[in-house]
Write an enzyme that holds these catalytic residues in place. Structure first.
Site, PDB file in Angstrom:
ATOM      1  N   HIS A   1      11.362 -12.711 -33.260  1.00 58.39           N
ATOM      2  CA  HIS A   1      11.602 -13.364 -31.974  1.00 58.39           C
ATOM      3  C   HIS A   1      10.300 -13.381 -31.187  1.00 58.39           C
ATOM      4  O   HIS A   1       9.428 -12.539 -31.387  1.00 58.39           O
ATOM      5  CB  HIS A   1      12.690 -12.611 -31.190  1.00 58.39           C
ATOM      6  CG  HIS A   1      13.154 -13.330 -29.965  1.00 58.39           C
ATOM      7  ND1 HIS A   1      12.601 -13.100 -28.722  1.00 58.39           N
ATOM      8  CD2 HIS A   1      14.103 -14.280 -29.787  1.00 58.39           C
ATOM      9  CE1 HIS A   1      13.192 -13.885 -27.835  1.00 58.39           C
ATOM     10  NE2 HIS A   1      14.106 -14.606 -28.446  1.00 58.39           N
TER      11      HIS A   1
ATOM     12  N   ASP B   1      20.636 -15.166 -34.028  1.00 54.91           N
ATOM     13  CA  ASP B   1      21.100 -16.131 -35.025  1.00 54.91           C
ATOM     14  C   ASP B   1      21.471 -15.475 -36.357  1.00 54.91           C
ATOM     15  O   ASP B   1      22.179 -16.085 -37.168  1.00 54.91           O
ATOM     16  CB  ASP B   1      20.032 -17.203 -35.267  1.00 54.91           C
ATOM     17  CG  ASP B   1      19.865 -18.137 -34.083  1.00 54.91           C
ATOM     18  OD1 ASP B   1      20.872 -18.391 -33.399  1.00 54.91           O
ATOM     19  OD2 ASP B   1      18.744 -18.603 -33.847  1.00 54.91           O
TER      20      ASP B   1
END
Length: 448
Positions: A325, A384
């Site tokens: 991320h 996700d």
């Protein structure tokens, strides 16, 4: 693809649009508004959310536990699963983001009643705007319908606080309904399937409304509605720097209308590097499942991850989707919460083995990258990794993964638009350095 094939631009597309990569270092350009260490360039200030994943000490980026706060409240506290009075939270979270404070029960009840009152669409809107010329991607319909709703608002250019709040609440209420209706319109047009058009039921939460309209028999369990509600909360807001929220800020700073702003944000979220990334995660996970015979065998899983990292498998980019991320390093709190609920839903079902596979991917990916590339990168699972799995367990079709994200994020986008209107005061206008050298002499047509 007709006569444009004959144009020089078609054959020279990459050549014409290429810039020597060395120029970015030469002029100290922050590509993607990122610093050299991957941290984001500070482009604004906000009171809405705090996304924390690292600390800077002596100009060095140091990994830290992930933290996400909405208006100062930790996401773990807002979604406390042990609190018996917290069955549905999205409406409370949306109120917090828009109004700046947690609501009292009376304030929340009034907010929910206003959301209920706004779910209706203009007469004939579904048949003329949603069912007509339905494109294959639901996100495009969401953007289109928001733009078309402008025409039904006699005060669409009003920038007053009253109108801005009313417009935001209206879209937070309507988008879930538009999403489900579009899903069935798409199935009818492209798959020759039935068009199911359930009415929404007044009094239901946003999560319940989605499931009630989506399921042909309208049936769902309290656990499913609670899980969907959690997912909506996790996607509701994520700071001002993410691409779609920054898009909201940029468009708002130009003093365009609310409808144009939110449609633009949806266009950004659709991108495969942003909200659309969940499709990449799901596709990668499917390939691993198809090629690893024993999902519980860490050696087999690691071997296939090595192929992905070495650009020999999946899309040959070398990326392990669902891992890493821009901000979070040690942990993504959204992934932590999502994983916790996913484990509960999967326990004792046919999905349990698949959940364990995802855990193996999460644990093994950093080790594989270190072994294959010789580099250690602070990397954690992002939201996700488990979100698509959770949606799949609830029977929610993949077509709705990113649209659900958009429905949830409307409240966050609106909060940032409000803040930009009140505090921004300047059009966002960064500089681009021209690297073309010198002036070119004009050549008459006859001499070219």
């Amino acid at each position: 693809m007709g006569d444009e094939r004959k144009l020089a631009l078609y054959e020279s597309f990459k050549t014409i649009n290429s810039i020597d990569v060395d120029n970015y270092d030469l002029y100290d350009v922050k590509r993607g508004l990122r610093n050299a260490d991957g941290t984001g360039v500070v482009a604004g200030l906000t009171n809405i959310a705090n996304v924390h994943g690292y600390v800077i000490s002596d100009n060095e980026k140091i990994a830290d536990d992930g933290m996400l706060r909405y208006r100062g409240y930790d996401i773990y506290d807002l979604l406390d699963t042990d609190a018996i009075d917290r069955r549905f939270n999205y409406e409370e979270v949306a109120y917090l983001l828009l109004m700046g404070e947690l609501p009292t029960q009376d304030q929340l009840d009034r907010f929910v009643s206003v959301l209920d009152a706004e779910r209706e669409l203009p007469d004939g809107f579904t048949a003329s705007m949603i069912m007509r010329d339905t494109p294959p991607d639901i996100m495009n319909v969401l953007a289109r319908t928001i733009l078309l709703l402008y025409a039904y608002d006699p005060d669409a250019e009003d920038r007053s606080a009253h109108h801005e709040i009313h417009t935001a609440i209206s879209l937070i209420s309507r988008l879930p309904r538009i999403m489900v209706l579009t899903y069935y319109a798409k199935r009818a047009r492209y798959n020759n399937e039935s068009m199911i058009m359930h009415r929404f039921l007044p009094g239901q939460s946003t999560a319940e409304t989605i499931l009630s309209m989506l399921r042909p028999d309208r049936a769902f369990t309290p656990e499913e509605a609670r899980m969907l509600d959690i997912m909506l909360c996790l996607h509701a807001e994520h700071g001002g720097g993410n691409n779609s929220t920054f898009t909201t800020r940029v468009l708002t700073s130009s003093d365009t209308d609310a409808y144009s702003t939110y449609a633009g944000a949806i266009g950004s979220l659709k991108g495969r590097k942003h909200g659309g990334a969940n499709h990449q995660v799901l596709a990668m996970q499917k390939e691993i499942k198809d090629h690893v015979s024993d999902w519980s065998d860490e050696g087999q899983v690691a071997d296939y991850l090595a192929k992905i990292v070495n650009k020999e498998a999946y899309d040959k980019t070398g990326l392990v989707y669902g891992m890493g991320h821009a901000v979070y390093t040690k942990s993504d709190p959204r992934a932590v919460i999502c994983k916790r609920f996913a484990e509960k839903l999967a326990r004792g079902t046919e999905y349990e083995a698949e959940f364990q596979l995802l855990e193996n991917i999460e644990r093994l990916a950093p080790e594989v990258i270190l072994k294959e590339k010789g580099t250690r990168k602070d990397m954690c699972a992002n939201v996700d990794m488990y979100s698509g799995f959770v949606y799949s367990m609830m029977g929610i079709p993949e077509d709705l993964f990113t649209p659900l994200f958009a429905c949830a994020r409307m409240s966050g986008w609106a909060a940032h638009r409000f803040e930009e209107i009140v505090s921004g005061k300047r059009i966002i206008r960064p500089a681009y350095k021209s690297v073309r050298k010198g002036k070119r002499d004009y050549v008459p047509m006859t001499n070219r």
